[in-house]
Design an enzyme around this catalytic site. Structure first.
Site, PDB file in Angstrom:
ATOM      1  N   GLY A 221       1.016   5.553   1.979  1.00 57.04           N
ATOM      2  CA  GLY A 221       0.654   4.848   3.052  1.00 57.04           C
ATOM      3  C   GLY A 221       1.106   3.159   3.038  1.00 57.04           C
ATOM      4  O   GLY A 221       2.058   3.137   2.225  1.00 57.04           O
ATOM      5  N   ASN A 222       0.733   2.570   3.850  1.00 57.74           N
ATOM      6  CA  ASN A 222       0.967   1.064   3.629  1.00 57.74           C
ATOM      7  C   ASN A 222      -0.184   0.330   4.138  1.00 57.74           C
ATOM      8  O   ASN A 222      -1.299   0.630   4.696  1.00 57.74           O
ATOM      9  CB  ASN A 222       2.244   0.605   4.607  1.00 57.74           C
ATOM     10  CG  ASN A 222       1.885   1.002   6.210  1.00 57.74           C
ATOM     11  OD1 ASN A 222       1.269   0.425   6.751  1.00 57.74           O
ATOM     12  ND2 ASN A 222       2.771   2.014   6.567  1.00 57.74           N
ATOM     13  N   ARG A 223      -0.187  -1.171   3.915  1.00 54.00           N
ATOM     14  CA  ARG A 223      -1.178  -2.026   4.000  1.00 54.00           C
ATOM     15  C   ARG A 223      -1.634  -2.440   5.605  1.00 54.00           C
ATOM     16  O   ARG A 223      -2.536  -3.352   5.754  1.00 54.00           O
ATOM     17  CB  ARG A 223      -0.830  -3.348   3.321  1.00 54.00           C
ATOM     18  CG  ARG A 223      -0.973  -2.826   1.803  1.00 54.00           C
ATOM     19  CD  ARG A 223      -0.702  -3.886   0.669  1.00 54.00           C
ATOM     20  NE  ARG A 223      -1.373  -5.040   1.252  1.00 54.00           N
ATOM     21  CZ  ARG A 223      -1.168  -6.380   0.504  1.00 54.00           C
ATOM     22  NH1 ARG A 223       0.071  -6.742  -0.016  1.00 54.00           N
ATOM     23  NH2 ARG A 223      -1.848  -7.215   0.690  1.00 54.00           N
ATOM     24  N   SER A 224      -0.795  -1.833   6.459  1.00 55.32           N
ATOM     25  CA  SER A 224      -1.199  -2.572   7.892  1.00 55.32           C
ATOM     26  C   SER A 224      -2.836  -1.941   8.418  1.00 55.32           C
ATOM     27  O   SER A 224      -3.111  -1.064   8.140  1.00 55.32           O
ATOM     28  CB  SER A 224      -0.506  -1.724   8.767  1.00 55.32           C
ATOM     29  OG  SER A 224      -0.408  -2.236  10.162  1.00 55.32           O
ATOM     30  N   ALA A 288       2.969  -0.170  11.850  1.00 49.62           N
ATOM     31  CA  ALA A 288       3.733  -0.066  10.591  1.00 49.62           C
ATOM     32  C   ALA A 288       4.228   1.616  10.293  1.00 49.62           C
ATOM     33  O   ALA A 288       3.541   2.002   9.504  1.00 49.62           O
ATOM     34  CB  ALA A 288       3.201  -0.649   9.414  1.00 49.62           C
TER      35      ALA A 288
END
Ligand SMILES: Cc1cc2nc3c(=O)[nH]c(=O)nc-3n(C[C@H](O)[C@H](O)[C@H](O)COP(=O)(O)O)c2cc1C
Length: 418
Positions: A221-224, A288
């Site tokens: 995943g990512n931090r958005s 993102a």
């Protein structure tokens, strides 16, 4: 040459005067929370209920919560001419809930009580948040009234879908009071003379960060956080747009009046955005999406190996949604906006890399965040430079994500060709 966007001066004005109209729907009790949010954040609120609203929530509740006398008709305090003065002196009029009856009266200019008189005398922005059963909302008479009101520049918030009075559910719920509050704040931030420049426009916003599954429980995943995308959706709705928000793994309430499509993976995001884009006037890709995904997804949870070895994960590239939309935009004149979170590297500065990205993607605008310090993710604030394919650059100083969203919509609205 870099232009500087206007600072967030409107938000700093003292005690905006809010008229909170309440008409006679079951959701009238939710207006108490809305009222609390206004008063506790320093707004000067005059509540104007209809007689039917007082059947649901009594005048003492409105008077006590607002700190002002409350009347539903034009015959109280006549020496102060309230049927004219309340509307004339308001900075915003919001009616929540707005009944089918209230919409009909407003559309036809009837003035048989204090609220409908106020709607006729107000020259400030007006926000109506309808709530009713699905059949009433979908009735051609109601829909025609809504269309008339929107054409006149009134913000008529799309009702939410969910539980209605009794056991049934469907479209017709009043959006959460917190979200109606945020929408009204976005209207107030723009000021009394700001046009509803997105009225009648269909816009698509993506928000959040995608997940690429390794197995049924693990993902990349990512931090958005989705905050910027949600702010974009909320401010577009406040400017009159019909908004579809494609939301990837965000745990925020749906903005008032916005249709939310929930997705998880980049492929789901792509499908949802492309479907909504076919008829859109603008697409803002604030999500993102992951650039890569695992080359295979295990059906079963991947177990630890006895010998202590770790599995190796192969990655493949995901489709480039922004480039695809920019290339294949369905409508001539549809404006496409991308976001770039850049850190700069040996090959160039943040803006050099962003200019190259703008050219590569083929979009109209690219909102560039310098994320070298990691400050943007999850923060309520943001700052950015908005680069245009026409060579323009608008620098937006540090401020709320809502303030940045307003400048982005200014830039989008300026690029509409019809
Ligand atoms: C229990 C109950 C719930 C109601 N809920 C709604 C509603 O959610 N939306 C609506 O448009 N009308 C609703 N109505 C009908 C309105 O109260 C009725 O149309 C009334 O004339 C509205 O008056 P007003 O627009 O002056 O407030 C409801 C009526 C009752 C008895």
């Amino acid at each position: 040459m870099t232009a500087r966007a206007r600072p967030e001066e409107v938000a700093q004005q003292p005690s905006p005067r809010v008229v909170l109209g309440v008409s006679g729907g079951i959701a009238a009790y939710k207006a108490c929370e809305l009222l609390r949010r206004f008063t506790e954040s320093g707004h000067d609120v005059t509540v104007v209920p209809t007689a039917a609203a007082l059947e649901f929530v009594g005048a003492p509740t409105w008077a006590a919560l607002s700190g002002k006398p409350v009347s539903a008709e034009v015959w109280t305090g006549v020496h102060e001419v309230p049927h004219v003065r309340i509307g004339q002196t308001a900075d915003v009029v919001v009616v929540a809930p707005a009944t089918a009856d209230l919409l009909a009266k407003a559309a036809h200019g009837l003035a048989d009580d204090l609220l409908t008189n106020t709607l006729l005398t107000a020259r400030c922005p007006v926000v109506l948040a309808p709530a009713m059963h699905t059949e009433m909302w979908e009735h051609p008479a109601t829909q025609a009234n809504v269309e008339t009101l929107r054409r006149r520049g009134v913000v008529v918030v799309e009702p939410a879908v969910g539980r209605l009075t009794g056991a049934d559910s469907g479209k017709g719920r009043l959006p959460e009071p917190a979200e109606v509050f945020e929408l009204v704040r976005a209207v107030l931030d723009r000021g009394a003379d700001a046009p509803q420049d997105l009225a009648g426009r269909k816009v698509v916003v993506s928000a959040g960060g995608t997940r690429e599954y390794l197995d049924p429980v693990r993902f990349l995943g990512n931090r958005s956080s989705g905050l910027q995308g949600y702010a974009l959706a909320r401010t577009a709705a406040a400017r009159g747009a019909h908004v579809t928000l494609v939301s990837a793994n965000v745990s925020l309430d749906a903005p008032a009046g916005v249709s939310v499509v929930h997705v998880e993976t980049t492929e789901e995001l792509r499908e949802a955005v492309l479907a909504a884009t076919a008829t859109a006037d603008a697409v803002v890709m604030a999500a993102a999406p992951a650039d890569f995904r695992p080359d295979s997804v295990s059906d079963a949870k991947i177990k630890k190996a006895e010998d202590g070895s770790a599995p190796s994960i192969g990655l493949v590239q995901n489709p480039d949604i922004l480039a695809e939309i920019s290339r294949d935009r369905a409508r001539d004149g549809a404006v496409v906006v991308g976001f770039a979170a850049e850190t700069g590297d040996v090959s160039g500065s943040v803006l050099d890399l962003a200019r190259a990205k703008l050219a590569r993607k083929g979009c109209d605008l690219l909102v560039v965040n310098d994320v070298s310090g990691g400050a943007v993710f999850g923060s309520a604030d943001n700052e950015a430079v908005i680069l245009g394919a026409d060579g323009s650059a608008v620098e937006v100083p540090r401020g709320t994500k809502a303030a940045l969203a307003q400048v982005i919509w200014d830039e989008v609205a300026r690029r509409f060709v019809d």
